[in-house]
Each structure stands twice: as structure tokens, then as C-alpha cells.
Scaffold this active site. Structure first.
Site, PDB file in Angstrom:
ATOM      1  N   ASP A   6      42.141  49.947  42.638  1.00 20.13           N
ATOM      2  CA  ASP A   6      40.845  50.301  42.064  1.00 20.13           C
ATOM      3  C   ASP A   6      40.973  51.322  40.944  1.00 20.13           C
ATOM      4  O   ASP A   6      41.801  52.232  40.990  1.00 20.13           O
ATOM      5  CB  ASP A   6      39.930  50.854  43.165  1.00 20.13           C
ATOM      6  CG  ASP A   6      39.546  49.787  44.164  1.00 20.13           C
ATOM      7  OD1 ASP A   6      39.106  48.718  43.713  1.00 20.13           O
ATOM      8  OD2 ASP A   6      39.717  50.005  45.376  1.00 20.13           O
ATOM      9  N   TYR A  28      39.094  34.265  45.042  1.00 22.07           N
ATOM     10  CA  TYR A  28      38.636  35.326  44.143  1.00 22.07           C
ATOM     11  C   TYR A  28      39.656  35.427  43.014  1.00 22.07           C
ATOM     12  O   TYR A  28      40.776  35.847  43.224  1.00 22.07           O
ATOM     13  CB  TYR A  28      38.556  36.637  44.931  1.00 22.07           C
ATOM     14  CG  TYR A  28      37.960  37.828  44.213  1.00 22.07           C
ATOM     15  CD1 TYR A  28      38.364  38.215  42.933  1.00 22.07           C
ATOM     16  CD2 TYR A  28      36.997  38.620  44.845  1.00 22.07           C
ATOM     17  CE1 TYR A  28      37.822  39.312  42.306  1.00 22.07           C
ATOM     18  CE2 TYR A  28      36.447  39.728  44.229  1.00 22.07           C
ATOM     19  CZ  TYR A  28      36.865  40.077  42.963  1.00 22.07           C
ATOM     20  OH  TYR A  28      36.338  41.181  42.337  1.00 22.07           O
ATOM     21  N   GLU A  45      29.685  41.935  48.963  1.00 21.96           N
ATOM     22  CA  GLU A  45      31.016  42.490  49.214  1.00 21.96           C
ATOM     23  C   GLU A  45      30.839  43.951  49.571  1.00 21.96           C
ATOM     24  O   GLU A  45      30.352  44.749  48.762  1.00 21.96           O
ATOM     25  CB  GLU A  45      31.916  42.360  47.979  1.00 21.96           C
ATOM     26  CG  GLU A  45      32.697  41.084  47.910  1.00 21.96           C
ATOM     27  CD  GLU A  45      33.635  41.048  46.715  1.00 21.96           C
ATOM     28  OE1 GLU A  45      34.029  42.119  46.213  1.00 21.96           O
ATOM     29  OE2 GLU A  45      33.963  39.944  46.272  1.00 21.96           O
TER      30      GLU A  45
END
Length: 263
Positions: A60, A175, A49
Site C-alpha cells: 500500500d 483482480y 472491499e
């Protein structure tokens, strides 16, 4: 068959789970970052990734935000990130590369131009965290038509009503974000994640990979036992941010890969 499909078929035949490693392209600088990326397959990474640095990475935590800042300050941009893939493809034509990040840099470049360049560079998949399924016409469907998998995130708050929408145009793998919140914070708990993975697998034949909150080889092994693989990002990026050598970073990655492959 895409490189991602081929990798999962190979792993299934070997009785292994997938280890996915996330690194921020250009962190801490272009050359060091490229050495790390080139070393990932040899350290046991099944899927890479590649983070696209962006000025406003809202999903994030501090570790990956700082990595993005370091990369941007060192001059990293989308073109240089694509160049990482081109350089890796000169010596490795089998390890899947997934670009992960936000839509703005792609939108700024132009979707059509980006997809042509990404395909040419050897990119296999995209994870774009700020494009919901309602915007599939924007990038997801054009990417699939270009032969690039579009990988969707499912989370603890993706209920049974929402899940079919999330899965509708997803390809490559799903995911599963194991914790509620941003990257690099809470630890993933296999006992909590197991039922969620089973719930998702009840609605799709795609592999389900679990990320967020996996920091050690033992944690990766525990997650791999109940999913099709594990993603580690922040724990790797933290070592890069601490100034550890390329060899030391890759040794840590190797330990994570070995943990996952035991799962």
C-alpha cells in the site's frame, strides 16, 4: 451460488459493470467507518472491499498506510472488522463483502477459527496480498472449502507462464492490478489495461476487475468499458483521511459508481 457470483449474474443481466469500493475498516474511527460502510450499497457500490488494518502494509501507498494507522490507533482489530460485516448483514444480505489485507492477523487468530467467524459474519471473499499460489494450502483451499471465495491478484508482470498458476485456485473474480507498484500512485490507463484484461480472460471464465490508479468517475468509466468492473480505494480513503463528512464521502462514491455503470 455465492453472493459474488449472484452479483455478477445480476449485473450481466442489467448490462452493467461492477463497481467495487475499498475502505479501511475503522477509519477514521469505528463509528464513522461503520456509517460509511453501511452507506456504500445505497451509493451504488456492487461489492465492498473491507480493508483489514495491519502494521506493515507492504503493498500500500501512503494514503492507505495512513488509513491503517488511523484505524489501529482508534482501536480497530480483526474482530471489530468482522463486526462491521455482521452489522451490515442485519440490513443488507445481498451486497458481497470481500476482506482485503495481509495474512498475519488471520494467522494470529488461527485459520480455522477465522474462517468459521468470517463465514458466520457474512464474508464472501478474501484478497490476501502476501500469500502467493505456492501457499494455497495455508488459507486459499481451506477458505474455498468453507464457501469463501479466494480472489487472486494478477499484475502487469504476471506473464503467460505464471498466469495459469495464479488462476488455478482463484474464484469469485480476478483482480487485475493496473500499475506496477503500490496503491494510490500512478494512474491506470485503459489503453494499457485493455490488452492485459483480454489476455487474462483468454485463460479464465471469471470476471476480471481492475484496480489501482483509478481516481475519477471518468477513469472508472474508461476502465469499465474494457473490463468487468473497476475498483477504487485510495481516492475514497483520501477523502476520509481529509476529514470529509460521511455524506460527502458517499456522494463521491456515488459519482464513481455512476461512472463505472456507464462503462
Amino acid at each position: 451460488m455465492s453472493r459474488i457470483d449472484a452479483k455478477f449474474a445480476q449485473l450481466r443481466a442489467e448490462g452493467k459493470k461492477a463497481f467495487v469500493a475499498y475502505v479501511m475498516a475503522g477509519d477514521p474511527d469505528y463509528e464513522t467507518g461503520l456509517k460509511i460502510v453501511k452507506g456504500l450499497p445505497g451509493a451504488g457500490v456492487d461489492i465492498i472491499e473491507l480493508g483489514m488494518p495491519f502494521t506493515d502494509p507492504m503493498a500500500d501507498g501512503a494514503t492507505i498506510q495512513l488509513a491503517g494507522q488511523r484505524a489501529l490507533e482508534a482501536g480497530q482489530n480483526l474482530e471489530k472488522t468482522l463486526q462491521y460485516a455482521r452489522d451490515l448483514r442485519k440490513e443488507d444480505n445481498t451486497t458481497p463483502i470481500v476482506m482485503m489485507g495481509y495474512y498475519n492477523p488471520i494467522y494470529s487468530r488461527g485459520v480455522d477459527a477465522f474462517l468459521v467467524d468470517a463465514k458466520e459474519a457474512g464474508i464472501d471473499g478474501l484478497i490476501i496480498v502476501d500469500l502467493p499460489p505456492e501457499e494455497d494450502d495455508e488459507l486459499c483451499i481451506p477458505a474455498q472449502k468453507a464457501g469463501i471465495n479466494f480472489i487472486r491478484l494478477a499484475t502487469p508482470t504476471t506473464d503467460d507462464k505464471r498466469l495459469p498458476t495464479v488462476l488455478q485456485n482463484t474464484s469469485g473474480f480476478v483482480y487485475y492490478v493496473s500499475v506496477t507498484g503500490i496503491t494510490g500512485t500512478a494512474a491506470a490507463q485503459a489503453g494499457d489495461v485493455g490488452p492485459e484484461v483480454a489476455r487474462i480472460k483468454g485463460q479464465t471464465d471469471l470476471p476480471v476487475i481492475v484496480g489501482f490508479g483509478i481516481k475519477t468517475p471518468d477513469a472508472a468509466e474508461a476502465i469499465a468499458k474494457i473490463a468487468d468492473g473497476a475498483v477504487v480505494g485510495s481516492a475514497i480513503v483520501e477523502k476520509i483521511g481529509a476529514g470529509e463528512s460521511v455524506d460527502d464521502v458517499l456522494a463521491f462514491v456515488k459519482s464513481l459508481a455512476e461512472g463505472t455503470h456507464r462503462g
